[in-house]
Write a protein that holds these residues in place. Sequence first.
Motif, PDB file in Angstrom:
ATOM      1  N   PHE A  77      41.576  34.481  48.143  1.00 53.63           N
ATOM      2  CA  PHE A  77      41.016  35.201  48.251  1.00 53.63           C
ATOM      3  C   PHE A  77      40.344  36.571  47.226  1.00 53.63           C
ATOM      4  O   PHE A  77      41.595  36.905  46.589  1.00 53.63           O
ATOM      5  N   PRO A  78      38.780  36.809  47.235  1.00 48.80           N
ATOM      6  CA  PRO A  78      39.420  37.182  45.614  1.00 48.80           C
ATOM      7  C   PRO A  78      39.615  39.133  46.068  1.00 48.80           C
ATOM      8  O   PRO A  78      39.625  39.227  47.341  1.00 48.80           O
ATOM      9  N   ALA A  79      40.160  39.675  45.455  1.00 51.28           N
ATOM     10  CA  ALA A  79      40.543  40.607  45.411  1.00 51.28           C
ATOM     11  C   ALA A  79      40.782  41.484  44.055  1.00 51.28           C
ATOM     12  O   ALA A  79      41.025  40.895  43.031  1.00 51.28           O
ATOM     13  N   VAL A  80      41.126  42.783  44.103  1.00 54.44           N
ATOM     14  CA  VAL A  80      41.766  43.711  42.764  1.00 54.44           C
ATOM     15  C   VAL A  80      43.158  44.508  43.290  1.00 54.44           C
ATOM     16  O   VAL A  80      43.127  44.881  44.264  1.00 54.44           O
ATOM     17  N   HIS A 122      43.713  41.536  33.431  1.00 53.98           N
ATOM     18  CA  HIS A 122      43.651  39.667  33.992  1.00 53.98           C
ATOM     19  C   HIS A 122      42.586  39.893  34.436  1.00 53.98           C
ATOM     20  O   HIS A 122      42.528  40.298  35.659  1.00 53.98           O
ATOM     21  N   PHE A 123      41.764  39.242  34.263  1.00 58.30           N
ATOM     22  CA  PHE A 123      40.504  38.066  36.317  1.00 58.30           C
ATOM     23  C   PHE A 123      40.809  36.738  36.186  1.00 58.30           C
ATOM     24  O   PHE A 123      41.244  36.499  34.353  1.00 58.30           O
ATOM     25  N   ARG A 124      40.655  36.203  37.262  1.00 56.39           N
ATOM     26  CA  ARG A 124      40.200  34.572  37.129  1.00 56.39           C
ATOM     27  C   ARG A 124      39.846  34.788  38.000  1.00 56.39           C
ATOM     28  O   ARG A 124      39.801  35.264  38.972  1.00 56.39           O
ATOM     29  N   LYS A 125      38.701  33.444  38.564  1.00 60.98           N
ATOM     30  CA  LYS A 125      37.960  32.968  39.084  1.00 60.98           C
ATOM     31  C   LYS A 125      38.560  32.768  40.396  1.00 60.98           C
ATOM     32  O   LYS A 125      39.697  32.139  40.174  1.00 60.98           O
ATOM     33  N   SER A 126      38.264  33.146  41.127  1.00 65.28           N
ATOM     34  CA  SER A 126      38.501  32.434  42.757  1.00 65.28           C
ATOM     35  C   SER A 126      38.014  31.424  43.136  1.00 65.28           C
ATOM     36  O   SER A 126      37.219  30.966  43.488  1.00 65.28           O
ATOM     37  N   LEU A 127      39.052  29.644  43.454  1.00 69.40           N
ATOM     38  CA  LEU A 127      38.210  29.695  43.717  1.00 69.40           C
ATOM     39  C   LEU A 127      39.171  28.644  45.129  1.00 69.40           C
ATOM     40  O   LEU A 127      38.461  28.432  46.280  1.00 69.40           O
ATOM     41  N   ASP A 151      28.613  39.710  37.532  1.00 66.82           N
ATOM     42  CA  ASP A 151      27.025  39.827  37.829  1.00 66.82           C
ATOM     43  C   ASP A 151      27.611  38.210  38.618  1.00 66.82           C
ATOM     44  O   ASP A 151      26.443  38.171  39.673  1.00 66.82           O
ATOM     45  N   GLU A 152      27.804  37.388  38.321  1.00 64.70           N
ATOM     46  CA  GLU A 152      28.197  36.260  39.729  1.00 64.70           C
ATOM     47  C   GLU A 152      29.226  35.473  40.357  1.00 64.70           C
ATOM     48  O   GLU A 152      30.269  35.659  39.123  1.00 64.70           O
ATOM     49  N   GLY A 153      29.553  34.802  41.139  1.00 66.49           N
ATOM     50  CA  GLY A 153      30.736  34.166  41.343  1.00 66.49           C
ATOM     51  C   GLY A 153      31.519  35.044  42.211  1.00 66.49           C
ATOM     52  O   GLY A 153      31.136  36.608  41.965  1.00 66.49           O
ATOM     53  N   THR A 154      32.298  35.139  42.226  1.00 66.52           N
ATOM     54  CA  THR A 154      33.789  36.175  42.348  1.00 66.52           C
ATOM     55  C   THR A 154      34.791  35.945  41.647  1.00 66.52           C
ATOM     56  O   THR A 154      35.453  34.601  41.473  1.00 66.52           O
ATOM     57  N   GLY A 155      35.913  36.846  42.294  1.00 65.89           N
ATOM     58  CA  GLY A 155      37.608  36.235  41.475  1.00 65.89           C
ATOM     59  C   GLY A 155      38.057  37.408  41.695  1.00 65.89           C
ATOM     60  O   GLY A 155      37.692  38.485  42.730  1.00 65.89           O
ATOM     61  N   THR A 156      39.724  37.465  41.383  1.00 62.57           N
ATOM     62  CA  THR A 156      40.984  38.344  41.181  1.00 62.57           C
ATOM     63  C   THR A 156      40.428  39.327  40.145  1.00 62.57           C
ATOM     64  O   THR A 156      41.203  38.672  39.265  1.00 62.57           O
ATOM     65  N   PHE A 157      41.225  40.521  40.178  1.00 62.19           N
ATOM     66  CA  PHE A 157      41.413  41.812  38.990  1.00 62.19           C
ATOM     67  C   PHE A 157      43.196  41.712  39.273  1.00 62.19           C
ATOM     68  O   PHE A 157      42.967  42.352  40.543  1.00 62.19           O
ATOM     69  N   ARG A 193      33.080  33.148  48.677  1.00 56.69           N
ATOM     70  CA  ARG A 193      31.373  33.094  47.515  1.00 56.69           C
ATOM     71  C   ARG A 193      31.456  34.222  46.962  1.00 56.69           C
ATOM     72  O   ARG A 193      30.825  34.830  46.572  1.00 56.69           O
ATOM     73  N   GLY A 194      30.620  35.070  48.294  1.00 58.93           N
ATOM     74  CA  GLY A 194      29.809  36.411  48.364  1.00 58.93           C
ATOM     75  C   GLY A 194      30.608  37.634  48.692  1.00 58.93           C
ATOM     76  O   GLY A 194      29.761  38.564  48.454  1.00 58.93           O
ATOM     77  N   VAL A 195      31.729  37.532  48.203  1.00 50.76           N
ATOM     78  CA  VAL A 195      32.699  38.695  48.331  1.00 50.76           C
ATOM     79  C   VAL A 195      32.804  39.189  46.746  1.00 50.76           C
ATOM     80  O   VAL A 195      32.830  38.455  46.259  1.00 50.76           O
ATOM     81  N   ASN A 196      31.882  40.095  46.468  1.00 56.10           N
ATOM     82  CA  ASN A 196      31.732  40.803  45.396  1.00 56.10           C
ATOM     83  C   ASN A 196      33.069  42.075  44.698  1.00 56.10           C
ATOM     84  O   ASN A 196      32.826  42.641  45.638  1.00 56.10           O
ATOM     85  N   THR A 197      33.960  41.458  43.710  1.00 56.15           N
ATOM     86  CA  THR A 197      34.954  42.289  43.516  1.00 56.15           C
ATOM     87  C   THR A 197      34.579  43.415  42.453  1.00 56.15           C
ATOM     88  O   THR A 197      36.010  43.774  41.603  1.00 56.15           O
TER      89      THR A 197
END
Length: 148
Positions: free
Chosen positions: A86-89, A78-83, A43-49, A11-15
């Motif tokens: 692992f967050p990535a681009v 497309h962006f989706r929140k990572s639950l 700005d908050e959270g993390t996700g996959t682009f 959750r701390g990984v900023n993409t």
Amino acid sequence: MLLTQLFPDRRGVNTSHVINHLSFGTDYPGLKHPLDGEIKVLDEGTGTFEYFIKIVPTIYHDLKGGRLHTNQYSVTDHFRKSLDGFPAVYFIYDISPIRVIAREERVAFAHYFTQLCAIIGGMYVVVGQLHLFAVKVFDIANKQQVKK
């Protein structure tokens, strides 16, 4: 080493990212690069682009007879929140089986003259219609004043 061990708190990984320039070959006049200057900030959270890129082979013919083999592309993101993942681009590429041929051509002066005549003729018709409408409104207003 696994990424989950390297980043135990995903959750701390900023993409957030910036794409300064992305192209697939030599540029030619008028070629657009849709991802140039793309800025994505979380700005908050993390996700996959995910960027789904469609690459189209292109042959550009210039006025001097030169040919340039290059590529252009279109993109959908497309962006989706990572639950749980692992967050990535991601950049997902697809090469089109269709080739585009772009030709640089000069337009004859007669073409511009014809367009200018069409514009002037259209303006003449619109102004004539507005004048006719104004005359009718003026006549109706005068008839109402005469009755009083």
